[in-house]
Scaffold this active site. Structure first.
Site, PDB file in Angstrom:
ATOM      1  N   ASP A 134      -3.687  -1.553  -2.965  1.00  7.29           N
ATOM      2  CA  ASP A 134      -4.452  -1.730  -1.731  1.00  7.29           C
ATOM      3  C   ASP A 134      -5.578  -2.698  -2.070  1.00  7.29           C
ATOM      4  O   ASP A 134      -6.593  -2.302  -2.655  1.00  7.29           O
ATOM      5  CB  ASP A 134      -5.005  -0.389  -1.235  1.00  7.29           C
ATOM      6  CG  ASP A 134      -5.715  -0.506   0.113  1.00  7.29           C
ATOM      7  OD1 ASP A 134      -6.148  -1.621   0.456  1.00  7.29           O
ATOM      8  OD2 ASP A 134      -5.850   0.513   0.808  1.00  7.29           O
ATOM      9  N   ARG A 171       0.813  -1.227   0.000  1.00 10.88           N
ATOM     10  CA  ARG A 171       0.000   0.000   0.000  1.00 10.88           C
ATOM     11  C   ARG A 171       0.837   1.263   0.000  1.00 10.88           C
ATOM     12  O   ARG A 171       0.312   2.358  -0.140  1.00 10.88           O
ATOM     13  CB  ARG A 171      -0.933  -0.002   1.212  1.00 10.88           C
ATOM     14  CG  ARG A 171      -2.006  -1.084   1.149  1.00 10.88           C
ATOM     15  CD  ARG A 171      -2.860  -1.098   2.394  1.00 10.88           C
ATOM     16  NE  ARG A 171      -2.083  -1.453   3.575  1.00 10.88           N
ATOM     17  CZ  ARG A 171      -2.569  -1.492   4.808  1.00 10.88           C
ATOM     18  NH1 ARG A 171      -3.847  -1.169   5.013  1.00 10.88           N
ATOM     19  NH2 ARG A 171      -1.815  -1.846   5.826  1.00 10.88           N
ATOM     20  N   ASP A 228      -0.979 -22.248  15.738  1.00  9.69           N
ATOM     21  CA  ASP A 228       0.220 -21.746  15.089  1.00  9.69           C
ATOM     22  C   ASP A 228       1.189 -22.855  14.722  1.00  9.69           C
ATOM     23  O   ASP A 228       1.891 -22.766  13.710  1.00  9.69           O
ATOM     24  CB  ASP A 228       0.919 -20.728  16.006  1.00  9.69           C
ATOM     25  CG  ASP A 228       2.059 -19.998  15.310  1.00  9.69           C
ATOM     26  OD1 ASP A 228       1.854 -19.558  14.153  1.00  9.69           O
ATOM     27  OD2 ASP A 228       3.127 -19.847  15.921  1.00  9.69           O
ATOM     28  N   LYS A 244      12.376 -28.648   4.766  1.00 11.94           N
ATOM     29  CA  LYS A 244      13.637 -28.928   5.440  1.00 11.94           C
ATOM     30  C   LYS A 244      14.251 -30.215   4.895  1.00 11.94           C
ATOM     31  O   LYS A 244      13.564 -31.214   4.683  1.00 11.94           O
ATOM     32  CB  LYS A 244      13.416 -29.033   6.952  1.00 11.94           C
ATOM     33  CG  LYS A 244      13.074 -27.689   7.605  1.00 11.94           C
ATOM     34  CD  LYS A 244      12.928 -27.817   9.106  1.00 11.94           C
ATOM     35  CE  LYS A 244      12.633 -26.472   9.757  1.00 11.94           C
ATOM     36  NZ  LYS A 244      13.774 -25.536   9.660  1.00 11.94           N
ATOM     37  N   HIS A 283       6.712 -24.526   5.717  1.00 14.69           N
ATOM     38  CA  HIS A 283       8.142 -24.525   5.459  1.00 14.69           C
ATOM     39  C   HIS A 283       8.856 -25.714   6.100  1.00 14.69           C
ATOM     40  O   HIS A 283       9.950 -26.081   5.676  1.00 14.69           O
ATOM     41  CB  HIS A 283       8.781 -23.202   5.899  1.00 14.69           C
ATOM     42  CG  HIS A 283       8.890 -23.012   7.372  1.00 14.69           C
ATOM     43  ND1 HIS A 283       7.898 -22.437   8.124  1.00 14.69           N
ATOM     44  CD2 HIS A 283       9.889 -23.318   8.238  1.00 14.69           C
ATOM     45  CE1 HIS A 283       8.277 -22.390   9.386  1.00 14.69           C
ATOM     46  NE2 HIS A 283       9.483 -22.915   9.485  1.00 14.69           N
ATOM     47  N   HIS A 332       2.665 -27.732  11.431  1.00 16.01           N
ATOM     48  CA  HIS A 332       4.016 -28.299  11.468  1.00 16.01           C
ATOM     49  C   HIS A 332       4.056 -29.680  12.117  1.00 16.01           C
ATOM     50  O   HIS A 332       4.563 -30.650  11.540  1.00 16.01           O
ATOM     51  CB  HIS A 332       4.961 -27.373  12.241  1.00 16.01           C
ATOM     52  CG  HIS A 332       5.131 -26.014  11.640  1.00 16.01           C
ATOM     53  ND1 HIS A 332       5.004 -25.768  10.292  1.00 16.01           N
ATOM     54  CD2 HIS A 332       5.440 -24.811  12.195  1.00 16.01           C
ATOM     55  CE1 HIS A 332       5.206 -24.490  10.055  1.00 16.01           C
ATOM     56  NE2 HIS A 332       5.478 -23.896  11.190  1.00 16.01           N
TER      57      HIS A 332
END
Length: 487
Positions: A96, A53, A236, A183, A179, A241
């Site tokens: 935006d 933005r 989270d 690994k 992610h 994970h």
């Protein structure tokens, strides 16, 4: 710098990053793309178009990248020549997404290019962005979209996001990134399991007595406090994970390495995870929250003292739980999952504990687990098989020793970081290490009742001092089964 490689389509690449001024883009995405550029893993004619933005021209944007991204490239990989040539790939378009259409982006993106849209934004914007991409005529058969976690905060919101994105992109065009699946050691686990006949006959009950999966962080919530307090460790970390790591440990051999063959087997694991009753949640899960303590030889604040955290927050910064995969292979084998912030040390590992010999032939033997396979993911990447050996001297006293595969020593060539490896997979159309829609929703189906159960029980998280290994209740969780966390 090596010669550039082709994408799977042979087309030039427009990598378009929504949230291109954000922390993720600066710390992870641009350094990863620099490394891919340095080693010739981006197609000829690649452009990287960041959106935001801010009222930035290109020069102001490049100065911002110099200030906020360059320092995240390790010195051994940085050369002024490569950096300057990388900066030539960068563009900036002011967008935006909540207020504007994407006509400005459509004017910049090339009609003949393969477009990869990386949504490094809040998930609440995914629906809006995908809709406006379609309106602007930017979605075609060669387009791909990368979705950052967290994908929703519960099953309903995850389904809503999947439905909205699926209106404009086929499932084969959607890359839900985790992610941890990039690994090297996680991917090596597939080879370890399915490329070695020595392990497969043992990889089951009753030969394995328990499995531990730990992802511990020594940092606090920091600048993510606002987001983190609405999520907590379960959303989270566990929902994505840790469950993905559990799937790779527990899955059956796939018929091939084709994306759907691998993801079909992971889905079976998620659907075989034992569901929790309310009594089971109270008995087999532990929530914790860090309080003031010592980390890195200095006193650090507790979670409730962190900026942007409400003083009465009951958000968990630590989770430990026991669960089971209800299949023939894993019958009665407990899986212990643990994750937390402000732990004693940064460490991610998988520990497979093998059953002890049925008869104690050596009376001078020490107690404890005789054989363990330890797969260390971070900070170092290594695979260790712990076995018993005779101590030198008279008598038959045993001692545990490790057969250590140090991956850094075994493979001295450069090892790509997770984001670099996964971004290259996106460019080349490799879906194996990305979550499919039904995987994501199956994970939420298992996690959501636990979160709801905690709300029903209305119990505060157990406190644990920063710089420690979590609340004592997590050790009791294993102790009652005769196990202990492998520290």
């Amino acid at each position: 710098m090596t010669t550039s490689s082709q994408s799977d389509t042979g087309l030039p690449l427009d990598m378009i990053i929504f949230g291109g001024m954000g922390d993720l883009a600066m710390r992870k995405l641009l350094p990863a793309l620099y490394m891919a550029h340095l080693h010739g893993n981006l197609p000829p004619g690649t452009r990287i178009i960041s959106t935001g933005r801010q009222e930035f021209g290109r020069d102001a944007y490049l100065a911002f990248v110099e200030e906020h991204s360059r320092s995240f490239i390790s010195g051994g990989n940085f050369t002024e020549e490569a950096w300057r040539s990388f900066l030539q790939l960068l563009e900036f378009v002011r967008v935006d997404v909540q207020q504007d259409g994407l006509a400005a982006l459509a004017r910049v993106s090339r009609p003949g290019a393969e477009r990869v849209f990386y949504l490094a934004t809040a998930p609440s914007l995914f629906t809006t962005i995908c809709g406006k991409l379609a309106e602007a005529g930017l979605v075609d058969a060669n387009a791909r979209v990368v979705l950052e976690k967290p994908l929703g905060r519960d099953l309903a919101s995850a389904v809503e996001i999947n439905e909205a994105v699926g209106k404009h992109f086929a499932e084969s065009q959607i890359y839900r990134i985790d992610h941890y699946l990039g690994k090297e050691t996680v991917q090596n686990l597939m080879v370890l399991r399915f490329g070695n006949s020595i392990l497969e006959p043992l990889w089951r009950a009753p030969n394995i007595s328990s499995v531990q999966i730990t992802v511990a962080e020594d940092v606090g919530v920091g600048s993510r406090a606002g987001f983190y307090d609405s999520a907590g460790a379960m959303r989270d970390m566990v929902q994505n994970h840790l469950l993905q790591l559990l799937c790779i440990v527990a899955m059956e051999p796939p018929a091939s390495l084709a994306p759907d063959a691998v993801r079909d087997e992971k889905l079976k694991v998620l659907r075989s995870l034992r569901r929790f009753s309310l009594a089971g949640i109270a008995r087999d899960t532990v929530r914790g929250q860090y309080v003031r303590g010592v980390s890195g030889n200095q006193e650090v604040a507790g979670y409730l003292e962190e900026r942007n955290v409400p003083a009465d927050s009951s958000t968990e910064t630590f989770v430990a739980l026991r669960t089971y995969v209800d299949t023939w292979r894993w019958s009665k084998v407990p899986f212990y999952l643990r994750t937390g912030k402000r732990m004693q040390r940064r460490s991610s590992k998988i520990v497979v504990e093998f059953a002890n010999p049925p008869f104690p032939l050596f009376p001078e033997s020490p107690g404890g687990v005789a054989n363990r396979l330890v797969i260390e993911l971070q900070p170092e990447e290594a695979i260790k098989l712990q076995v018993m050996a005779k101590q030198p001297g008279s008598g038959m006293r045993m001692q545990q020793v490790a057969l250590n595969l140090d991956l850094q020593s075994a493979f001295p060539q450069r090892r790509a970081e997770a984001y670099e490896r996964l971004l290259i997979d996106v460019v080349r159309g490799r879906l194996t290490h990305f979550m499919r829609r039904d995987e994501l929703e199956a994970a939420w189906e298992w996690v959501e009742p636990i979160i709801n159960g905690w709300s029903t029980l209305a119990e505060k998280p157990y406190p644990y001092a920063a710089g420690t290994s979590g609340p004592s209740e997590s050790f009791a969780l294993l102790a009652r089964d005769g196990f202990s966390w492998a520290e």
